[in-house]
Enzyme design. Structure first.
Site, PDB file in Angstrom:
ATOM      1  N   CYS A 110      79.992  43.496 -31.741  1.00 56.24           N
ATOM      2  CA  CYS A 110      79.251  44.635 -31.215  1.00 56.24           C
ATOM      3  C   CYS A 110      77.742  44.347 -31.175  1.00 56.24           C
ATOM      4  CB  CYS A 110      79.579  45.910 -31.981  1.00 56.24           C
ATOM      5  SG  CYS A 110      79.113  47.414 -31.089  1.00 56.24           S
ATOM      6  N   HIS A 214      85.315  46.331 -31.748  1.00 56.92           N
ATOM      7  CA  HIS A 214      85.314  46.307 -33.214  1.00 56.92           C
ATOM      8  C   HIS A 214      86.694  45.910 -33.738  1.00 56.92           C
ATOM      9  CE1 HIS A 214      81.357  47.863 -34.514  1.00 56.92           C
ATOM     10  NE2 HIS A 214      81.350  48.473 -33.335  1.00 56.92           N
ATOM     11  N   GLU A 216      87.549  44.605 -36.486  1.00 57.38           N
ATOM     12  CA  GLU A 216      87.749  44.881 -37.917  1.00 57.38           C
ATOM     13  C   GLU A 216      88.393  46.254 -38.141  1.00 57.38           C
ATOM     14  OE1 GLU A 216      83.937  47.017 -37.129  1.00 57.38           O
ATOM     15  OE2 GLU A 216      84.898  45.198 -36.400  1.00 57.38           O
TER      16      GLU A 216
END
Length: 237
Positions: A110, A214, A216
């Site tokens: 990001c 994202h 994660e």
């Protein structure tokens, strides 16, 4: 190199009500790095120690966070620019440059992909709602851990290969939570993933990879998102 390579994770900076700054990062980054075989280490925002950090870790992960200040890519702040952090900009700039000087791989997520593009000589869209061609939902209202728009990988790219290893074809569904984005791609980088509206979602270069989404926040429910972190580990081979 240790059995588990040491991955330095940049952190966000916050101020408590007493104005005492502290650093932090979602634990999901560390969990994802550990899941693909790395040993995560959080790096506090200490610009004077950036080069030392870069020398001691095996690779660097530039995490998401506040906006990159437009002065770093030759622009004035425009209406719609979000919060910026000059100290974090300085720290991550020094960390990235030192890591590249040492030949250490870097993954950007990001804000991280945006900063990599800027530091390599590219530019950013400061505020996507003012970009007519950016029609895809880049700021989904749903939970950040849910799937949003699709990305298409460039055949043969590192991101295509590592996501294929987790069961993806040339396309994958990702999440999306950003209002800045890559505009002009830096000369040393190439775009290897795109959103349906053509916006750049992935960049690769010599020892460098970045994604706009994202992963994660996705990997626990959607394991194909680990393809991003696998890409970093591949750069260590």
């Amino acid at each position: 190199m240790s059995a588990r390579p040491l991955i330095g994770l940049s952190t966000s900076q916050f101020a408590e009500p007493t104005a005492r700054p502290h650093n932090g990062l979602s634990r999901r980054y560390a969990e994802a790095v550990e899941r693909v075989g790395g040993l995560p280490l959080l790096l506090p925002v200490l610009p004077d120690r950036a080069a030392e950090y870069a020398g001691r870790v095996d690779a660097v992960l530039l995490s998401g966070g506040v906006d990159v200040h437009p002065r770093h890519f030759g622009q004035h702040p425009r209406r719609g620019l979000g919060e910026v952090d000059e100290e974090r900009d300085a720290f991550e700039t020094a960390l990235y440059r030192a890591a590249r000087e040492y030949g250490k791989p870097v993954l950007g997520i990001c804000r991280g992909i945006q900063l990599i593009n800027v530091l390599e000589g590219g530019t950013l869209h400061q505020h996507l709602p003012e970009v007519p061609q950016a029609w895809a939902d880049h700021a989904q209202r749903g939970h950040a851990g849910t799937l949003g728009h699709e990305v298409t990988f460039t055949p043969g790219s590192l991101l295509a290969q590592t996501h294929a290893a987790w069961g993806c074809g040339e396309r994958a569904l990702v999440n999306s939570s950003h209002h800045q984005a890559v505009d002009r791609v830096a000369p040393a980088l190439r775009a290897t993933a795109h959103a349906p509206d053509g916006l750049v979602e992935g960049l690769e270069g010599d020892g460098v990879v970045g994604v706009q989404w994202h992963p994660e926040l996705l990997f626990a429910a959607h394991p194909h998102a680990l393809g991003t972190f696998t890409a970093l580990m591949r750069l260590l081979d």
